[in-house]
Design a protein around this motif. Structure first.
Motif, PDB file in Angstrom:
ATOM      1  N   ALA A  39       0.811  -1.215   0.000  1.00  0.00           N
ATOM      2  CA  ALA A  39       0.000   0.000   0.000  1.00  0.00           C
ATOM      3  C   ALA A  39       0.845   1.266   0.000  1.00  0.00           C
ATOM      4  CB  ALA A  39      -0.926   0.001   1.217  1.00  0.00           C
ATOM      5  N   ASN A  58      -0.508   7.142  -1.917  1.00  0.00           N
ATOM      6  CA  ASN A  58      -1.715   6.408  -2.324  1.00  0.00           C
ATOM      7  C   ASN A  58      -2.926   6.792  -1.471  1.00  0.00           C
ATOM      8  OD1 ASN A  58      -0.522   4.894  -4.402  1.00  0.00           O
ATOM      9  ND2 ASN A  58       0.242   3.363  -2.961  1.00  0.00           N
ATOM     10  N   PHE A  59      -2.700   6.992  -0.190  1.00  0.00           N
ATOM     11  CA  PHE A  59      -3.797   7.369   0.701  1.00  0.00           C
ATOM     12  C   PHE A  59      -4.263   8.798   0.421  1.00  0.00           C
ATOM     13  CE2 PHE A  59      -1.378   4.065   2.819  1.00  0.00           C
ATOM     14  CZ  PHE A  59      -2.378   3.180   3.220  1.00  0.00           C
ATOM     15  N   ALA A 267      -4.006   0.142  -0.953  1.00  0.00           N
ATOM     16  CA  ALA A 267      -4.205   1.203   0.040  1.00  0.00           C
ATOM     17  C   ALA A 267      -5.682   1.338   0.378  1.00  0.00           C
ATOM     18  CB  ALA A 267      -3.645   2.524  -0.486  1.00  0.00           C
TER      19      ALA A 267
END
Length: 291
Positions: A39, A58-59, A267
């Motif tokens: 992630a 990614n978050f 993620a």
């Protein structure tokens, strides 16, 4: 010497559960830890020689993505409608009614409800697709009643898939509540009837408090299962029309296997896992709370 003896005794006691611990580490904790690593990378399914560490990118991308926010909202709606309200309420109602029904009625009702539960998810999806489609069973019934039909999978897709999940999963709640209701002492119910308590008052003041733990357990298990529903929605709508029934599992599939963004989809999977963990903590706290 006594300390060494205590250590050896602890090891002996832990020995019977060690195979289960090893299996959990290999097949549960290990994959989750690996997903946690992915992630934070830009890993792609194709077109990339090697991945690189990107931190929380990614978050951050997920929280800025309109598709992700839409999927979160639809996942919440789907979970609340089909699990917290639908399966839970209908399961309790069926369990209560079956307690008062005759044996043939209990047998027939149980067989019909459990049959829907044991069907494979894909088969159930095709059945409900045939039920809701434009020339399907529901519109045929409405036409017979001289009521207007519509394209349910186009106009109300999230409600259609929520109904499908209720139809398929209510049996589990019914079985949980049937077992819980059978544990309530008959003397308590009879005493309440003698005191003049009606059905709704007995349900609210006696039945629900006494099966509180079963309610919490059922809600937790149903919620976790509903958060991960994929095949049923994929068969019925594939997340459409557009993205109007695209819950998080379908969005993750789209990002991972259609757009090849493995790191980004992982993620989102971790965020979904976090949502499930938060629900579980809430339910576990409710289970520990005394009435």
């Amino acid at each position: 010497m006594s300390g060494g003896h205590a250590v050896r005794r602890g090891l002996v006691r832990a020995l019977p559960v060690s195979p289960a611990v090893v299996l959990l580490v290999l097949f549960l904790a290990g994959p989750i830890a690996y997903c946690g690593y992915i992630a934070f990378t830009d890993l792609q399914l194709t077109g990339q020689a090697e991945s690189s560490f990107v931190g929380f990118e990614n978050f951050r991308t997920a929280f800025k993505d309109d598709a992700f926010r839409n999927a979160v909202w639809l996942t919440v709606v789907f979970t609340v409608l089909s699990s917290l309200i639908g399966q839970n309420t209908l399961g309790l109602a069926l369990a209560s009614l079956m307690q008062r029904a005759s044996k043939p009625v209990r047998t027939l009702t149980g067989a019909v409800v459990i049959a829907a539960w044991v069907l494979p998810e894909v088969v159930a999806g095709f059945l409900l697709y045939a039920f809701f489609r434009r020339d399907g069973t529901l519109n045929a019934i409405l036409e017979w009643l001289h009521l207007p039909g519509q394209q349910w999978l186009f106009t109300l897709p999230i409600l259609a898939v929520s109904f499908a999940n209720v139809w398929r999963g209510t049996a589990f709640s019914m079985l949980v509540y049937s077992a819980a209701l059978n544990e309530i002492p008959q003397e308590i119910t009879e005493a309440a009837e003698v005191d003049g308590a009606g059905g709704w008052r007995r349900m609210w003041h006696i039945t629900l408090p006494m099966i509180r733990r079963s309610i919490g357990t059922n809600l937790m298990l149903n919620t976790l299962q509903t958060l991960s529903v994929f095949g049923l929605i994929w068969v019925m709508t594939r997340g459409g029309p557009g993205d109007r029934s695209q819950t998080l599992p379908l969005l993750m599939y789209d990002q991972a296997f259609l757009k090849s963004m493995i790191g980004y989809s992982t993620a989102m999977a971790l965020l979904l896992l976090l949502v499930g963990a938060l629900f579980s903590l809430v339910y576990l706290r409710l289970l520990r709370t005394e009435v």
